[in-house]
Design a protein around this motif. Structure first.
Motif, PDB file in Angstrom:
ATOM      1  N   HIS A   1       0.859  -1.189   0.000  1.00 30.04           N
ATOM      2  CA  HIS A   1       0.000   0.000   0.000  1.00 30.04           C
ATOM      3  C   HIS A   1       0.890   1.232   0.000  1.00 30.04           C
ATOM      4  CE1 HIS A   1      -3.196   2.783   0.827  1.00 30.04           C
ATOM      5  NE2 HIS A   1      -4.092   1.838   1.003  1.00 30.04           N
ATOM      6  N   ALA A   2       0.810   2.022  -1.084  1.00 26.78           N
ATOM      7  CA  ALA A   2       1.716   3.156  -1.252  1.00 26.78           C
ATOM      8  C   ALA A   2       1.269   4.434  -0.556  1.00 26.78           C
ATOM      9  CB  ALA A   2       1.911   3.434  -2.746  1.00 26.78           C
ATOM     10  N   CYS A   3       0.023   4.453  -0.044  1.00 28.98           N
ATOM     11  CA  CYS A   3      -0.494   5.699   0.561  1.00 28.98           C
ATOM     12  C   CYS A   3      -0.916   5.485   2.005  1.00 28.98           C
ATOM     13  CB  CYS A   3      -1.661   6.236  -0.259  1.00 28.98           C
ATOM     14  SG  CYS A   3      -1.169   7.042  -1.790  1.00 28.98           S
ATOM     15  N   LEU A   4      -0.064   4.900   2.784  1.00 28.81           N
ATOM     16  CA  LEU A   4      -0.390   4.652   4.182  1.00 28.81           C
ATOM     17  C   LEU A   4      -0.392   5.922   5.025  1.00 28.81           C
ATOM     18  CD1 LEU A   4       1.610   1.338   4.802  1.00 28.81           C
ATOM     19  CD2 LEU A   4      -0.862   1.609   4.477  1.00 28.81           C
ATOM     20  N   ASP A   5       0.131   7.013   4.464  1.00 27.75           N
ATOM     21  CA  ASP A   5       0.147   8.268   5.219  1.00 27.75           C
ATOM     22  C   ASP A   5      -1.192   8.985   5.202  1.00 27.75           C
ATOM     23  OD1 ASP A   5       2.739   7.885   5.964  1.00 27.75           O
ATOM     24  OD2 ASP A   5       3.604   9.262   4.491  1.00 27.75           O
ATOM     25  N   GLY A   6      -2.149   8.483   4.442  1.00 22.97           N
ATOM     26  CA  GLY A   6      -3.479   9.072   4.488  1.00 22.97           C
ATOM     27  C   GLY A   6      -3.995   9.575   3.157  1.00 22.97           C
ATOM     28  N   PRO A   7      -5.160  10.268   3.188  1.00 29.14           N
ATOM     29  CA  PRO A   7      -5.823  10.747   1.972  1.00 29.14           C
ATOM     30  C   PRO A   7      -4.919  11.671   1.161  1.00 29.14           C
ATOM     31  CG  PRO A   7      -7.250  10.980   3.873  1.00 29.14           C
ATOM     32  CD  PRO A   7      -5.896  10.648   4.401  1.00 29.14           C
ATOM     33  N   LEU A   8      -5.228  11.770  -0.127  1.00 23.86           N
ATOM     34  CA  LEU A   8      -4.380  12.556  -1.012  1.00 23.86           C
ATOM     35  C   LEU A   8      -5.207  13.066  -2.193  1.00 23.86           C
ATOM     36  CD1 LEU A   8      -1.481  13.458  -1.761  1.00 23.86           C
ATOM     37  CD2 LEU A   8      -1.209  11.255  -2.925  1.00 23.86           C
ATOM     38  N   ARG A   9      -4.999  14.332  -2.535  1.00 23.05           N
ATOM     39  CA  ARG A   9      -5.616  14.910  -3.726  1.00 23.05           C
ATOM     40  C   ARG A   9      -4.518  15.557  -4.554  1.00 23.05           C
ATOM     41  NH1 ARG A   9     -11.341  15.729  -2.556  1.00 23.05           N
ATOM     42  NH2 ARG A   9     -11.709  15.419  -0.318  1.00 23.05           N
ATOM     43  N   LEU A  10      -4.593  15.380  -5.858  1.00 15.51           N
ATOM     44  CA  LEU A  10      -3.602  15.922  -6.774  1.00 15.51           C
ATOM     45  C   LEU A  10      -4.318  16.548  -7.961  1.00 15.51           C
ATOM     46  CD1 LEU A  10      -1.379  12.719  -6.888  1.00 15.51           C
ATOM     47  CD2 LEU A  10      -0.845  14.764  -5.560  1.00 15.51           C
ATOM     48  N   LEU A  11      -3.714  17.580  -8.547  1.00 12.41           N
ATOM     49  CA  LEU A  11      -4.264  18.134  -9.780  1.00 12.41           C
ATOM     50  C   LEU A  11      -3.167  18.817 -10.581  1.00 12.41           C
ATOM     51  CD1 LEU A  11      -4.464  21.482  -9.582  1.00 12.41           C
ATOM     52  CD2 LEU A  11      -6.525  20.998  -8.281  1.00 12.41           C
ATOM     53  N   GLU A  12      -3.483  19.015 -11.861  1.00 12.72           N
ATOM     54  CA  GLU A  12      -2.667  19.835 -12.737  1.00 12.72           C
ATOM     55  C   GLU A  12      -3.495  21.037 -13.138  1.00 12.72           C
ATOM     56  OE1 GLU A  12       0.419  17.492 -15.441  1.00 12.72           O
ATOM     57  OE2 GLU A  12      -1.645  16.786 -15.738  1.00 12.72           O
ATOM     58  N   ASN A  13      -2.908  22.231 -13.039  1.00 12.50           N
ATOM     59  CA  ASN A  13      -3.641  23.431 -13.438  1.00 12.50           C
ATOM     60  C   ASN A  13      -3.438  23.688 -14.931  1.00 12.50           C
ATOM     61  OD1 ASN A  13      -1.168  24.716 -13.794  1.00 12.50           O
ATOM     62  ND2 ASN A  13      -1.331  25.968 -11.954  1.00 12.50           N
TER      63      ASN A  13
ATOM     64  N   ARG B   1      -0.132  23.413 -16.476  1.00  9.96           N
ATOM     65  CA  ARG B   1       0.482  22.096 -16.236  1.00  9.96           C
ATOM     66  C   ARG B   1       1.322  22.068 -14.969  1.00  9.96           C
ATOM     67  NH1 ARG B   1      -2.447  18.420 -19.009  1.00  9.96           N
ATOM     68  NH2 ARG B   1      -3.045  19.349 -20.994  1.00  9.96           N
ATOM     69  N   ARG B   2       1.065  22.980 -14.078  1.00 12.22           N
ATOM     70  CA  ARG B   2       1.724  22.924 -12.779  1.00 12.22           C
ATOM     71  C   ARG B   2       1.002  21.920 -11.904  1.00 12.22           C
ATOM     72  NH1 ARG B   2       2.469  27.639  -8.184  1.00 12.22           N
ATOM     73  NH2 ARG B   2       3.915  26.463  -6.895  1.00 12.22           N
ATOM     74  N   ARG B   3       1.754  21.077 -11.223  1.00  7.51           N
ATOM     75  CA  ARG B   3       1.174  20.059 -10.355  1.00  7.51           C
ATOM     76  C   ARG B   3       1.068  20.577  -8.924  1.00  7.51           C
ATOM     77  NH1 ARG B   3       3.921  14.255 -12.029  1.00  7.51           N
ATOM     78  NH2 ARG B   3       2.707  13.943 -13.949  1.00  7.51           N
ATOM     79  N   LEU B   4      -0.102  20.353  -8.324  1.00  3.95           N
ATOM     80  CA  LEU B   4      -0.359  20.767  -6.949  1.00  3.95           C
ATOM     81  C   LEU B   4      -0.957  19.601  -6.181  1.00  3.95           C
ATOM     82  CD1 LEU B   4      -2.044  24.185  -7.795  1.00  3.95           C
ATOM     83  CD2 LEU B   4       0.294  23.871  -6.976  1.00  3.95           C
ATOM     84  N   ALA B   5      -0.852  19.662  -4.861  1.00  2.00           N
ATOM     85  CA  ALA B   5      -1.390  18.599  -4.012  1.00  2.00           C
ATOM     86  C   ALA B   5      -2.110  19.221  -2.827  1.00  2.00           C
ATOM     87  CB  ALA B   5      -0.269  17.677  -3.531  1.00  2.00           C
ATOM     88  N   TYR B   6      -2.965  18.416  -2.223  1.00  2.74           N
ATOM     89  CA  TYR B   6      -3.733  18.872  -1.067  1.00  2.74           C
ATOM     90  C   TYR B   6      -3.834  17.724  -0.081  1.00  2.74           C
ATOM     91  CZ  TYR B   6      -7.820  20.402   1.663  1.00  2.74           C
ATOM     92  OH  TYR B   6      -8.671  20.744   2.670  1.00  2.74           O
ATOM     93  N   SER B   7      -3.556  18.028   1.174  1.00  2.00           N
ATOM     94  CA  SER B   7      -3.629  17.033   2.235  1.00  2.00           C
ATOM     95  C   SER B   7      -4.541  17.567   3.330  1.00  2.00           C
ATOM     96  CB  SER B   7      -2.231  16.758   2.812  1.00  2.00           C
ATOM     97  OG  SER B   7      -2.289  15.850   3.895  1.00  2.00           O
ATOM     98  N   GLU B   8      -5.443  16.719   3.826  1.00  2.00           N
ATOM     99  CA  GLU B   8      -6.433  17.173   4.792  1.00  2.00           C
ATOM    100  C   GLU B   8      -6.452  16.284   6.021  1.00  2.00           C
ATOM    101  OE1 GLU B   8     -10.443  18.983   3.601  1.00  2.00           O
ATOM    102  OE2 GLU B   8     -10.990  16.961   4.226  1.00  2.00           O
ATOM    103  N   GLY B   9      -6.664  16.912   7.185  1.00  2.00           N
ATOM    104  CA  GLY B   9      -6.773  16.174   8.439  1.00  2.00           C
ATOM    105  C   GLY B   9      -7.949  16.679   9.242  1.00  2.00           C
TER     106      GLY B   9
END
Length: 294
Positions: free
Chosen positions: A227-239, A242-250
């Motif tokens: 399991h590659a995402c054991l650190d929790g939820p993850l959101r990713l997008l390209e604007n 073509r810039r890549r951004l991420a969002y992490s929520e707790g």
């Protein structure tokens, strides 16, 4: 500022990512929506109608009427036409409707920046292990999620948040050329949050949305050695640039991640998780089996 407590104001830095401001400040609802709602309320009260009576006349619930009057909801064309007729045909509502703009009510204050980025993104990727992602939630499931909030929300607050969530979901239909990828833990569809009927609606929603050409839904099976995402939820997008951004929520916070050196490993994790999850065909088959068990 603590990690994840970034709340965004209206000023942008040179790279197109908005600056952050004090986390206690929340943007107000759209002024145009509040003004329109106040006019509806004034005309309704002048007619001596309660919200429930008015809603019955125009074919909407009193909760919808309340949401429009308080500026929390964008009235659709039918609402405007029926309200106009019921309130004297002054022409005021029809003339004002084209100038309405949406606010950001119903969205958690730490999520609003990401929601704005979603609307312009050229690709979106979501991994969830807590609740089914908002873009995939049925209305009964969303109501159940907000109904479980602590401290408890009022009926009006629940209605406001459900409406905002349903509005966000229109992205999947209105942006058919944008790929949406979701990886969701299997147990979230097995949990039966809210009971059998709510779960049935949730599975129906998953099957409907996963049939769209721009939506890919994969389930992460209950049993998996890796399991590659054991650190929790993850959101990713390209604007659009073509810039890549991420969002992490707790808990009660969210963090927009824009530094390439931080974003890159998150994309690596998501790409790896894709290979570990069931493929889209297998995932749809599992969803159909779960639906058949209810």
């Amino acid at each position: 500022m603590t990690d994840g407590a970034e709340i965004l104001d209206d000023e942008e830095d040179g790279d197109g990512v908005e600056a952050v401001d004090d986390h206690e400040r929340e943007p107000d609802p759209s002024d145009s929506l509040k003004t329109f709602g106040a006019v509806v309320q004034g005309l309704r009260e002048h007619q001596g109608l309660s919200r429930e009576q008015f809603g019955s006349i125009i074919g909407y619930s009193k909760h919808t009427v309340e949401s429009v009057e308080l500026g929390r909801r964008m009235p659709d064309e039918r609402f405007v036409d029926r309200a106009e007729e019921a309130l004297g045909n002054t022409g005021a509502l029809r003339r004002a409707a084209p100038f309405l703009t949406r606010g950001e009510t119903g969205l958690a204050v730490w999520f609003r920046k990401w929601a704005r980025l979603e609307k312009k993104a050229v690709s979106l990727y979501t991994y969830e292990c807590r609740t089914v992602p908002g873009l995939l939630q049925s209305e009964p499931y969303a109501r159940t999620v907000f109904g479980n909030s602590l401290p408890p929300l009022s009926d009006g607050q629940i209605e406001e948040q459900v409406e905002a969530r349903l509005e966000r979901q229109q992205l999947l239909y209105t942006r058919p050329n944008v790929p949406f990828s979701f990886i969701v833990e299997e147990h979230l569809y097995r949990r039966r949050l809210g009971g059998v009927e709510v779960t049935r609606s949730l599975l129906d929603m998953a099957l409907e949305l996963s049939s769209l050409r721009n939506v890919t839904l994969q389930l992460m099976p209950l049993e998996s050695e890796f399991h590659a995402c054991l650190d929790g939820p993850l959101r990713l997008l390209e604007n659009p640039t073509r810039r890549r951004l991420a969002y992490s929520e707790g808990q009660k916070n969210g963090r927009l991640i824009s530094e390439p050196k931080e974003v890159s490993p998150l994309y690596q994790r998501y790409d790896t998780l894709r290979s570990q999850a069931l493929n889209p065909k297998e995932s749809r088959g599992l969803l159909e089996r779960l639906r058949g068990e209810l």
